[in-house]
Design an enzyme around this catalytic site. Structure first.
Site, short mmCIF file in Angstrom:
data_model
loop_
_atom_site.label_atom_id
_atom_site.label_comp_id
_atom_site.label_asym_id
_atom_site.label_seq_id
_atom_site.Cartn_x
_atom_site.Cartn_y
_atom_site.Cartn_z
N GLU A 88 2.60 -74.60 35.07
CA GLU A 88 3.35 -75.31 34.04
C GLU A 88 3.00 -74.80 32.65
OE1 GLU A 88 5.67 -77.60 33.99
OE2 GLU A 88 5.80 -77.73 36.17
N ASN A 107 1.49 -81.85 28.98
CA ASN A 107 0.38 -82.74 29.27
C ASN A 107 0.16 -83.82 28.22
OD1 ASN A 107 -0.87 -81.75 31.83
ND2 ASN A 107 -0.70 -79.84 30.68
N THR A 145 5.82 -81.71 42.87
CA THR A 145 5.81 -82.64 41.74
C THR A 145 6.47 -81.93 40.56
OG1 THR A 145 3.53 -82.00 41.21
CG2 THR A 145 3.84 -84.00 42.51
N THR A 156 -2.29 -82.16 41.45
CA THR A 156 -3.12 -81.86 42.61
C THR A 156 -2.61 -80.68 43.42
OG1 THR A 156 -3.73 -84.16 42.81
CG2 THR A 156 -3.84 -82.83 44.82
N LYS A 207 1.64 -77.10 47.13
CA LYS A 207 2.21 -77.64 45.90
C LYS A 207 1.10 -77.70 44.86
CE LYS A 207 1.99 -81.11 44.14
NZ LYS A 207 1.08 -81.74 43.09
N SER A 260 1.75 -90.40 31.58
CA SER A 260 1.37 -90.08 32.96
C SER A 260 0.01 -90.70 33.24
CB SER A 260 1.29 -88.57 33.16
OG SER A 260 0.38 -88.01 32.25
#
Lengths: 385, 385
Positions: B261, B380, B148, B181, B170, B385
């Site tokens: 991230e 974020n 992702t 996730t 991932k 999202s």
């Protein structure tokens, strides 16, 4: 007027050089009586600063003559020397006031690990200057001297039939460099004994300050102190006093939230239809502490999925697939599935409400928090602290 | 090679249009046997996505023929329709592979609340294309299709005498838009039955993936699946297999941490001399989840006071005033008081170590985490999202 709004109190705020800015950094609050009843609640962190260790003992007899507070250094994890500094602070104040050292509480806020000889000398000098400056209208000065990264002083007054409660607070709802401890001093001229004050204070803080959870971090120095002078000559109904005290605490808590360092949203998380108040608090707190949720609010994104993912980590009684979630009055999730389009929610105002309906009982609780912003990271990383 | 490094497996990764970028988004991993033993561990979040609800049931008989994974939508909190989508996904794969639907596991990752008719149609089409593309060297393609916000695919292979374990993962150690996730598929050609696989998988994940705690947020879709084909014909020593599996899991966990991230530091928190492993984990996790600590590391500030304030909130057995804390090998706090000057610590390298000596016993644990950065908040908050 804050802590000098009620009759029987004097206060002051002086600059003792603890703050590099030269702003006031030592506050003194003295109870002139006739009663000297006091109560206090403390951080539940096991890592407790020296002033906490001292004040916890000093308050046990229910008599408090004075509170000395300093900003510019937490005096936490400073070893035996640091505890002696707190002890000497109480002794110096007691000597100048003609009272027992064991009836003087001490509060400190600032960087953990700060508490050397220079710190001690400045605090002791500040105590002397502060006591010399005591005044019946000194509450405002005192509220300025306890500020750290606060942009405004926090003061509140509640008056009922013949008696008054006044208070001051410092601290960022969202913690700031060096752990922005929450320090609160509340005074009243109502005539209540120490057990009554203790009961009222525990009940009020449990539903106000304890439900302000800006970033989930717990300070080593938090202290909320309540002093009663009895100078009004009135013994209030305890229930009425409890309500008035809770009103004052909630006022101060909301001022802390509104001044949270770096925050762009004040978020009220209301959890309803919980099986117990404890469940409602646990659910609300799990959302308030979820970084993904907090960052989404900063981005004006009503991300109900992050709310459900957060509450799914709790042990509270509810069915995750029966829950409703609303943002600013718009129900985005109904029975654990998408409801209204998220475009209907406007998160641009600072005031944000999240309503979580657990459908599991009749209890509820409200948690106050803030969003996670670039400024929060900046405040807590860019300055050495 | 990841999931096709071990003999007996085929895999593929195809683009089904779930990702707006057109990149691969459906992966299939098939066990060609002769054994079809499988085990899996799942998120402990009570808010579980539909693929989790399905796979938990499907794995119970210990037989797993295939795993279908999609990125581009979590299929979580999507109601009965969403569960039917997962069911149909397993049925479509089973029909094309000539196996039972109950032996096909499903994993999804992406935004919560995503799982409408369009999503279903694309996933089902992707299953068909993915099965048509199955290849004995398809592991790398599969590892690309589950990405992702990952910047690189995560793959690892461990080989012992005659048998191999390969895996793909991932997920961002620090969670990314839409709850990044963690999905992991591990394959082996060793010959072990389902109970042995289950025991080995639980033991390995408990000390690897479960100790990667980048931002304290728990996904609704996490799943780690282990498949054994027995194609090597070798029944390994279970202890040796367990060690090899843990080595592979740790390798993948560190790849997740390194690709977190927005992170600028990979932080290893080692807690030693704890009274129990559980205590060590609780203490390490309390630091890993403390925003003030995480922001300080971003600012290259070795703030040991924030470490002590964090561990003071735990129930672990230790005396806060006896603890030592070191950053990158320099002991800044000794017996709960300042030790070496903080200027001796250089936090500019990405790799950061924090050592906490509780002096309370003989157990220890290590938690992996990341710092709290402007980029984390940006990732974020800035993307819907």
């Amino acid at each position: 007027m804050s802590v000098t709004a009620a009759a029987g109190f004097e206060a002051s705020g002086v600059a003792a050089g603890l703050k590099s800015t030269g702003k006031p950094d030592v506050a003194v609050v003295v109870n002139r009586g006739p009663s000297k009843a006091g109560a206090a609640v403390f951080t539940s962190n096991r890592a407790k600063a020296n002033p906490i260790l001292w004040s916890q003992q000093a308050v046990q007899d229910g008599i408090v003559e004075a509170v000395v507070l300093n900003s510019g250094g937490a005096n936490c994890f400073t070893g035996a020397f640091g505890f002696q500094t707190t002890h000497q602070t109480a002794e110096r104040a007691a000597e100048l006031l003609g009272v027992s050292p064991g009836d003087v509480l001490v509060c400190s806020t600032g960087l953990i690990g700060t508490g050397d000889e220079v710190f001690r000398a400045k605090v002791l000098q500040g105590v002397g200057e502060g006591i010399a400056a005591l005044a019946a209208d000194g509450g405002d000065d005192a509220s300025l001297a306890i500020m750290t990264t606060d942009s405004v002083p926090k003061r509140a007054v509640v008056t009922r039939g013949g008696w008054t409660i006044g208070g001051m607070a410092k601290g960022a709802g969202m913690l700031a460099p060096g752990l922005a401890t929450m320090l609160v001093v509340i005074t009243t001229d109502a005539d209540l004994d120490a057990p009554a004050l203790d009961a009222a204070l525990r009940a009020a803080t449990a539903i106000t300050f304890d439900r302000l959870d800006s970033d989930g971090c717990m300070s080593t120095n938090d202290q909320v102190t309540l002093l009663a002078s009895g100078a009004s000559g009135i013994v209030p109904d305890e229930a009425e006093f409890g309500l008035a005290l809770a009103e004052l605490c909630q006022d101060l808590a909301q001022q802390l939230q509104a001044d949270a360092e770096g925050a762009s949203h004040d978020i009220t998380i209301q959890v309803v239809h919980a099986a117990s108040v404890a469940d409602a608090v646990e659910v609300g707190r799990s959302v308030a502490r979820n970084n993904l949720f907090k960052a989404a609010i900063f981005g004006n994104d009503p991300n109900w999925g992050r709310v459900l993912a957060a509450i799914g980590t709790t042990t509270a009684s509810f069915d995750p697939y029966a829950v409703d979630v609303s943002f600013n009055g718009v129900r985005l999730c109904s029975d654990g599935a998408p409801d209204r389009p998220r475009e209907e929610v406007d998160l641009t105002p600072r005031s944000t409400s999240v309503l979580i309906d657990l459908k599991a009982g009749d209890d509820e609780a409200t948690i106050l928090t803030n969003d996670l912003t670039h400024d929060y990271v900046h405040e807590n990383s860019a300055y050495s602290s």
